[in-house]
Design a protein around this motif. Structure first.
Motif, PDB file in Angstrom:
ATOM      1  N   ARG A 360       0.815  -1.217   0.000  1.00  0.00           N
ATOM      2  CA  ARG A 360       0.000   0.000   0.000  1.00  0.00           C
ATOM      3  C   ARG A 360       0.851   1.271   0.000  1.00  0.00           C
ATOM      4  NH1 ARG A 360      -4.117  -0.649   4.842  1.00  0.00           N
ATOM      5  NH2 ARG A 360      -4.831   1.363   4.000  1.00  0.00           N
ATOM      6  N   LYS A 363       5.033   1.517  -3.611  1.00  0.00           N
ATOM      7  CA  LYS A 363       4.340   1.461  -4.887  1.00  0.00           C
ATOM      8  C   LYS A 363       4.934   0.378  -5.791  1.00  0.00           C
ATOM      9  CE  LYS A 363       1.933   4.856  -3.404  1.00  0.00           C
ATOM     10  NZ  LYS A 363       0.632   4.538  -2.768  1.00  0.00           N
ATOM     11  N   ASP A 416       4.042  -1.754   6.229  1.00  0.00           N
ATOM     12  CA  ASP A 416       3.475  -2.127   4.937  1.00  0.00           C
ATOM     13  C   ASP A 416       3.982  -3.495   4.489  1.00  0.00           C
ATOM     14  OD1 ASP A 416       1.944  -1.793   2.639  1.00  0.00           O
ATOM     15  OD2 ASP A 416       3.545  -0.750   1.561  1.00  0.00           O
ATOM     16  N   GLN A 419       2.152  -6.327   6.460  1.00  0.00           N
ATOM     17  CA  GLN A 419       0.795  -6.675   6.030  1.00  0.00           C
ATOM     18  C   GLN A 419       0.804  -7.354   4.662  1.00  0.00           C
ATOM     19  OE1 GLN A 419      -1.365  -5.204   3.577  1.00  0.00           O
ATOM     20  NE2 GLN A 419       0.307  -3.958   2.706  1.00  0.00           N
TER      21      GLN A 419
END
Length: 436
Positions: A360, A363, A416, A419
């Motif tokens: 998320r 990129k 990030d 997850q």
């Protein structure tokens, strides 16, 4: 127009590159006192008189020798432009090069340099891996010009490399081209060994040039010219630009070689444009800050990844315990491990894709060296033009993921990444539950 030596010293002490990036090669009085150079957005320049125009063109086309105090005048922006001259003077500071040239892209820098220094019948001995675009140019485009490319694997010893050079017909070896650290495996090539090999096979009639793509660590963390390279190349799109908002390239060397490279640039029209040159000057002012911050974060993240249960292997320049040879090269050549990390996720392409699709903050995009963190899948993206068999031989696996760490808080980046790993783990747990 420029006098790059102005303000380079204070009390006899040479200033550091990061200090000189703000003013080197430019005098505000030239532009109504503007503290920053303007964008010289012009195609052509007015001569004071016809005699001056004649003199400028004589130098531009090599019709006579340049006088000891004579400067190359401004003619046309395909040949020279003040925006680019100031930029190129500043680029020289990091690598302590005599001269630099900027280009419309990294591939423009590579292709123009190679075409300037090679001729039909020549052989280029090059490292594997190199960037996918470089690989294609070496193996496919140069062949159309009668130039042969022969690769040597990352595992090649100096003795094996010497044997490959010895197998080339006398007088044909013209260049050793290396990318170090390699994209995307971070493999290091011994520049000093390559330089010694180039000298061994050089003659007055046929010099062998060592050309180095220094994009991953340069120009702050590695300086190939100090280790025997003849030319250093950059995709200036990456760290030099640093904001993912421009495309550019650069080449640096001594004055004699740069004359050849700039001559080819003039006739191929591969120069950088003035607006991009101005943007690069802006970026150079924060280059060291950005690279140091990103490298600090990358070290934390790489160490964290190495301990993660879903990571099979990390490729990072302080994780070289498996190879004393690589550790030695790192110690001699590199000032920092930089901010590029690759790792093998446990599984294969499916797991790699599931991980990438779940990111998320980071990129999913190619390129590197920007302020934002990026992730990509080398096997199917940047290096997809290399056959799967060759990919494996070069160390690119289907489960490899490449990260370019930016300047975000590393805690947020790891959040990030965590997850995204959970997105890989979850389907496995669901399948187990279904089987139960």
């Amino acid at each position: 127009m420029t006098n790059p030596h102005d303000h380079a010293c204070i009390s006899g002490q040479r200033l550091h590159p990061e200090s000189l990036m703000m003013s080197y090669g430019y005098t505000p009085a030239w532009s109504e006192g503007a503290i920053k150079p303007p964008i010289f957005q012009t195609s052509t320049f007015v001569f004071a008189n016809a005699e001056e125009g004649k003199a400028f063109f004589e130098l531009a086309y090599g019709l006579r020798q340049q006088g000891p105090d004579e400067e190359m005048g401004l003619i046309y922006s395909r040949l020279n432009n003040p925006s680019l001259e100031i930029l190129e003077n500043r680029l020289c500071l990091w690598d302590e090069a005599e001269e630099a040239a900027t280009f419309a892209s990294g591939m423009a820098a590579i292709s123009t340099t190679l075409l300037a220094l090679l001729q039909p019948g020549d052989v280029v001995l090059h490292s594997e891996l190199v960037y996918g675009g470089s690989d294609f140019f070496l193996k496919n485009v140069l062949r159309k010009f009668g130039i042969e490319a022969r690769g040597f694997l990352p595992t090649a010893t100096p003795e094996e490399l010497a044997a490959q050079a010895a197998a080339i017909a006398p007088g044909r070896l013209a260049m050793i081209f290396v990318e170090t650290p390699a994209n995307p495996t971070n493999h290091l090539v011994d520049l000093e060994a390559c330089a010694a090999l180039a000298r061994q096979y050089s003659t007055l009639e046929k010099p062998v040039r060592l050309v180095v793509d220094n994009t991953f660590l340069g120009p702050v963390f590695q300086h190939p010219l100090k280790h025997g390279a003849d030319v250093v190349l950059y995709s200036a799109t990456k760290f030099l630009g640093g904001h993912s908002d421009l495309i550019a390239g650069a080449a640096l060397s001594n004055k004699a070689l740069m004359k050849e490279i700039k001559g080819m640039r003039t006739f191929m029209g591969t120069m950088c444009d003035p607006n991009t040159g101005w943007m690069l000057m802006r970026s150079l002012e924060t280059l060291k800050l950005r690279m140091e911050r990103a490298a600090t974060s990358a070290q934390v993240i790489a160490d964290w990844l190495r301990e993660h249960p879903l990571v099979a292997r990390t490729y990072y320049l302080t994780h070289l315990e498996h190879s004393p040879v690589q550790q030695d090269i790192y110690r001699r050549h590199c000032l920092s491990p930089g901010s590029m990390i690759s790792f093998d996720i446990r599984g294969g392409e499916a797991e790699a894709f599931r991980f990438l699709n779940a990111l998320r903050l980071i990129k999913l995009a190619v390129s590197l060296g920007g302020t934002e963190s990026l992730a990509e899948h080398p096997a199917t993206m940047t290096h997809s033009d290399i056959t799967p068999v060759d990919q494996l031989e070069m160390g690119i696996t289907s489960q490899m993921i490449r990260l370019s760490i930016g300047v975000e808080d590393p805690r947020d980046l790891m959040l990030d990444l965590s997850q995204a790993f959970e997105a890989v783990r979850l389907p496995q747990e669901v399948r187990v539950a279904e089987l139960a």
